[in-house]
Design a protein around this motif. Sequence first.
Motif, PDB file in Angstrom:
ATOM      1  N   ARG A  19       0.865  -1.188   0.000  1.00 61.83           N
ATOM      2  CA  ARG A  19       0.000   0.000   0.000  1.00 61.83           C
ATOM      3  C   ARG A  19       0.894   1.228   0.000  1.00 61.83           C
ATOM      4  O   ARG A  19       1.828   1.303   0.796  1.00 61.83           O
ATOM      5  CB  ARG A  19      -0.902   0.013   1.231  1.00 61.83           C
ATOM      6  N   PHE A  20       0.588   2.196  -0.831  1.00 64.40           N
ATOM      7  CA  PHE A  20       1.414   3.402  -0.885  1.00 64.40           C
ATOM      8  C   PHE A  20       1.130   4.351   0.283  1.00 64.40           C
ATOM      9  O   PHE A  20       2.002   4.634   1.090  1.00 64.40           O
ATOM     10  CB  PHE A  20       1.218   4.143  -2.213  1.00 64.40           C
ATOM     11  N   GLY A  21      -0.082   4.849   0.376  1.00 68.32           N
ATOM     12  CA  GLY A  21      -0.407   5.889   1.353  1.00 68.32           C
ATOM     13  C   GLY A  21      -0.177   5.487   2.790  1.00 68.32           C
ATOM     14  O   GLY A  21       0.137   6.321   3.630  1.00 68.32           O
ATOM     15  N   ARG A  22      -0.306   4.216   3.073  1.00 67.89           N
ATOM     16  CA  ARG A  22      -0.139   3.739   4.454  1.00 67.89           C
ATOM     17  C   ARG A  22       1.030   2.771   4.613  1.00 67.89           C
ATOM     18  O   ARG A  22       1.056   1.973   5.539  1.00 67.89           O
ATOM     19  CB  ARG A  22      -1.444   3.116   4.941  1.00 67.89           C
ATOM     20  N   CYS A  23       2.001   2.879   3.704  1.00 64.75           N
ATOM     21  CA  CYS A  23       3.195   2.027   3.852  1.00 64.75           C
ATOM     22  C   CYS A  23       3.954   2.452   5.110  1.00 64.75           C
ATOM     23  O   CYS A  23       3.912   3.617   5.501  1.00 64.75           O
ATOM     24  CB  CYS A  23       4.085   2.127   2.618  1.00 64.75           C
ATOM     25  N   PRO A  24       4.656   1.533   5.766  1.00 70.40           N
ATOM     26  CA  PRO A  24       5.366   1.890   6.994  1.00 70.40           C
ATOM     27  C   PRO A  24       6.534   2.862   6.787  1.00 70.40           C
ATOM     28  O   PRO A  24       6.785   3.718   7.619  1.00 70.40           O
ATOM     29  CB  PRO A  24       5.879   0.541   7.520  1.00 70.40           C
ATOM     30  N   SER A  40       9.972   7.129   8.397  1.00 68.40           N
ATOM     31  CA  SER A  40       8.659   6.603   8.743  1.00 68.40           C
ATOM     32  C   SER A  40       7.606   7.414   8.008  1.00 68.40           C
ATOM     33  O   SER A  40       7.758   8.621   7.836  1.00 68.40           O
ATOM     34  CB  SER A  40       8.418   6.718  10.245  1.00 68.40           C
ATOM     35  N   ASN A  41       6.562   6.755   7.591  1.00 65.69           N
ATOM     36  CA  ASN A  41       5.465   7.408   6.901  1.00 65.69           C
ATOM     37  C   ASN A  41       4.462   7.911   7.930  1.00 65.69           C
ATOM     38  O   ASN A  41       3.676   7.140   8.472  1.00 65.69           O
ATOM     39  CB  ASN A  41       4.806   6.435   5.926  1.00 65.69           C
ATOM     40  N   GLU A  42       4.489   9.202   8.182  1.00 70.99           N
ATOM     41  CA  GLU A  42       3.581   9.798   9.162  1.00 70.99           C
ATOM     42  C   GLU A  42       2.120   9.742   8.715  1.00 70.99           C
ATOM     43  O   GLU A  42       1.216   9.863   9.529  1.00 70.99           O
ATOM     44  CB  GLU A  42       4.002  11.242   9.443  1.00 70.99           C
ATOM     45  N   ALA A  43       1.886   9.565   7.408  1.00 71.54           N
ATOM     46  CA  ALA A  43       0.516   9.517   6.890  1.00 71.54           C
ATOM     47  C   ALA A  43      -0.244   8.283   7.370  1.00 71.54           C
ATOM     48  O   ALA A  43      -1.469   8.251   7.273  1.00 71.54           O
ATOM     49  CB  ALA A  43       0.529   9.562   5.364  1.00 71.54           C
ATOM     50  N   THR A  44       0.460   7.292   7.911  1.00 72.83           N
ATOM     51  CA  THR A  44      -0.231   6.095   8.402  1.00 72.83           C
ATOM     52  C   THR A  44      -1.180   6.441   9.545  1.00 72.83           C
ATOM     53  O   THR A  44      -2.117   5.701   9.808  1.00 72.83           O
ATOM     54  CB  THR A  44       0.750   5.016   8.883  1.00 72.83           C
ATOM     55  N   LYS A  45      -0.948   7.562  10.209  1.00 71.81           N
ATOM     56  CA  LYS A  45      -1.773   7.968  11.355  1.00 71.81           C
ATOM     57  C   LYS A  45      -3.017   8.747  10.932  1.00 71.81           C
ATOM     58  O   LYS A  45      -3.886   9.015  11.753  1.00 71.81           O
ATOM     59  CB  LYS A  45      -0.934   8.817  12.312  1.00 71.81           C
ATOM     60  N   ALA A  46      -3.089   9.127   9.669  1.00 68.14           N
ATOM     61  CA  ALA A  46      -4.206   9.951   9.193  1.00 68.14           C
ATOM     62  C   ALA A  46      -5.490   9.129   9.085  1.00 68.14           C
ATOM     63  O   ALA A  46      -5.456   7.979   8.665  1.00 68.14           O
ATOM     64  CB  ALA A  46      -3.867  10.544   7.834  1.00 68.14           C
ATOM     65  N   SER A  47      -6.607   9.732   9.442  1.00 71.39           N
ATOM     66  CA  SER A  47      -7.879   9.031   9.320  1.00 71.39           C
ATOM     67  C   SER A  47      -8.344   9.015   7.863  1.00 71.39           C
ATOM     68  O   SER A  47      -9.055   8.124   7.447  1.00 71.39           O
ATOM     69  CB  SER A  47      -8.940   9.669  10.209  1.00 71.39           C
TER      70      SER A  47
END
Length: 112
Positions: A19-24, A40-47
């Motif tokens: 997954r791109f947007g929620r990759c680690p 680290s992909n900070e976007a993983t925390k986005a709702s």
Amino acid sequence: MKIAIASEGSTMDSMVAERFGRCPFFLILDEEGNLEESMSNEATKASHGAGGMAVQSIAAKGAKALIAPRLGPNATMALKASGISAYEASGCTCSEALEKFRKGSLKEIPLG
């Protein structure tokens, strides 16, 4: 040209994330293909809006190419606006994906 790879881990031996947007992680490579940074992909925390946020992160690092498995519509629009090209890779390590990219054998993902 800097390259970003959506990754499951922090090294080039890690698998390309599914997954791109929620990759680690994102691996940021310099013009020579050397690992410059693992972030680290900070976007993983986005709702919501993770794809667009992830694009902002790699654009801020100066990436002009992205290697990822697939993209959602928000990521596609953000990449196009940022002038970042995208290439499809999955089921391989980041090292293998980079090798394929350098050989020109990755399919470019159309950004519309």
